[in-house]
Design an enzyme around this catalytic site. Sequence first.
Site, PDB file in Angstrom:
ATOM      1  N   GLY A  64      -0.095  33.868  10.775  1.00 48.61           N
ATOM      2  CA  GLY A  64       0.342  32.668  10.765  1.00 48.61           C
ATOM      3  C   GLY A  64       0.685  31.761  12.237  1.00 48.61           C
ATOM      4  O   GLY A  64       1.667  31.411  12.425  1.00 48.61           O
ATOM      5  N   ASN A  74      -1.211  29.478  13.134  1.00 44.73           N
ATOM      6  CA  ASN A  74      -1.134  28.171  13.262  1.00 44.73           C
ATOM      7  C   ASN A  74       0.008  27.474  12.452  1.00 44.73           C
ATOM      8  O   ASN A  74       0.437  26.372  13.005  1.00 44.73           O
ATOM      9  CB  ASN A  74      -2.722  27.865  12.383  1.00 44.73           C
ATOM     10  CG  ASN A  74      -3.632  27.991  13.196  1.00 44.73           C
ATOM     11  OD1 ASN A  74      -3.952  27.464  14.173  1.00 44.73           O
ATOM     12  ND2 ASN A  74      -4.562  28.947  12.672  1.00 44.73           N
ATOM     13  N   LEU A 134      -6.551  31.482   2.399  1.00 43.43           N
ATOM     14  CA  LEU A 134      -7.807  32.015   1.988  1.00 43.43           C
ATOM     15  C   LEU A 134      -8.406  31.795   0.543  1.00 43.43           C
ATOM     16  O   LEU A 134      -9.510  32.201   0.241  1.00 43.43           O
ATOM     17  CB  LEU A 134      -7.917  33.576   2.306  1.00 43.43           C
ATOM     18  CG  LEU A 134      -7.758  33.932   3.635  1.00 43.43           C
ATOM     19  CD1 LEU A 134      -7.875  35.457   3.874  1.00 43.43           C
ATOM     20  CD2 LEU A 134      -8.489  33.285   4.587  1.00 43.43           C
ATOM     21  N   ASN A 138      -7.182  21.149   5.765  1.00 44.36           N
ATOM     22  CA  ASN A 138      -7.447  22.701   5.763  1.00 44.36           C
ATOM     23  C   ASN A 138      -7.864  22.734   7.139  1.00 44.36           C
ATOM     24  O   ASN A 138      -8.519  21.853   7.770  1.00 44.36           O
ATOM     25  CB  ASN A 138      -8.463  23.099   4.727  1.00 44.36           C
ATOM     26  CG  ASN A 138      -8.764  24.379   4.996  1.00 44.36           C
ATOM     27  OD1 ASN A 138      -8.158  25.265   4.926  1.00 44.36           O
ATOM     28  ND2 ASN A 138     -10.346  24.429   5.153  1.00 44.36           N
ATOM     29  N   HIS A 143     -10.470  24.960   9.578  1.00 47.48           N
ATOM     30  CA  HIS A 143     -11.483  25.833   9.270  1.00 47.48           C
ATOM     31  C   HIS A 143     -11.966  26.224  10.751  1.00 47.48           C
ATOM     32  O   HIS A 143     -12.213  25.489  11.679  1.00 47.48           O
ATOM     33  CB  HIS A 143     -12.790  25.097   8.636  1.00 47.48           C
ATOM     34  CG  HIS A 143     -13.787  25.963   8.236  1.00 47.48           C
ATOM     35  ND1 HIS A 143     -14.083  27.002   7.195  1.00 47.48           N
ATOM     36  CD2 HIS A 143     -15.000  26.166   8.593  1.00 47.48           C
ATOM     37  CE1 HIS A 143     -15.204  27.522   7.121  1.00 47.48           C
ATOM     38  NE2 HIS A 143     -15.654  27.164   8.101  1.00 47.48           N
ATOM     39  N   ASP A 197     -14.608  23.383   1.560  1.00 43.23           N
ATOM     40  CA  ASP A 197     -14.700  23.040   2.953  1.00 43.23           C
ATOM     41  C   ASP A 197     -15.887  21.628   3.113  1.00 43.23           C
ATOM     42  O   ASP A 197     -16.600  21.274   4.058  1.00 43.23           O
ATOM     43  CB  ASP A 197     -15.510  23.973   3.888  1.00 43.23           C
ATOM     44  CG  ASP A 197     -14.647  25.485   4.035  1.00 43.23           C
ATOM     45  OD1 ASP A 197     -13.463  25.272   4.008  1.00 43.23           O
ATOM     46  OD2 ASP A 197     -15.295  26.392   4.078  1.00 43.23           O
ATOM     47  N   GLU A 211      -7.429  25.571  17.627  1.00 40.11           N
ATOM     48  CA  GLU A 211      -6.955  25.445  16.408  1.00 40.11           C
ATOM     49  C   GLU A 211      -5.521  24.996  16.243  1.00 40.11           C
ATOM     50  O   GLU A 211      -5.111  24.176  15.496  1.00 40.11           O
ATOM     51  CB  GLU A 211      -6.930  26.867  15.802  1.00 40.11           C
ATOM     52  CG  GLU A 211      -8.493  27.235  15.364  1.00 40.11           C
ATOM     53  CD  GLU A 211      -8.488  28.497  14.457  1.00 40.11           C
ATOM     54  OE1 GLU A 211      -7.390  29.004  14.243  1.00 40.11           O
ATOM     55  OE2 GLU A 211      -9.780  29.091  14.051  1.00 40.11           O
TER      56      GLU A 211
END
Length: 208
Positions: A12, A14, A103, A120, A122, A163, A192
Amino acid sequence: MFKVAVLVSGGGTNLQALIDYQKSHTDCPYQICLVVSSTKSAYALERARLAGIDSSVKSPFSVMGKTAAEKASREEKNAAVSEAILAECKKYGADGIVLAGYLSVLQGKIIQEYKDRIINLHPALLPKFGGVGMWGHHVHEAVLASGETESGCTVHLVDSGCDTGKILVQKRVPVLCDDTPDSLYARIAPLEHEAIVEGLLMVCSGAC
């Protein structure tokens, strides 16, 4: 205020970046109303608790039951979890959804009902190194094996593919000759945290 549900699967970090931005900016346009984890052991749930944010676990086993989940295909599991997450997001009045290290692949009605309001993160420069199986260290290993000279991270809108949605933000780092998956990740991770906040701010402002 743009209410956001954040989907997680692991530590976690992010999610924490989003929480920290919300706390440190009085003009922050979003409010995290819910954290949903794909596993009950994710430390992200503890981060949510410490921040006073409601959370829940939506896994195939918790949604379908053990017997049904063991017999179900990956697509059936994803569909069941997606439906459960949609119901939870509606319950909390979420205006948007952030996949922060989540995921599983969302599918079904949730994609349409939150069209252009799901993002999202990536850990690579899409469209390269995306798709099923490309997550975490698998991505960094693939980047190094390919001989790429740069990598980074991407925040994109979520569509019905994996994606494949519109790219909103990309951050880049060079790939060094002595890089390992761990060292490459360590350089990308801080970016990120920046990218996921930038991407969410774009959604809040309607800029995407």
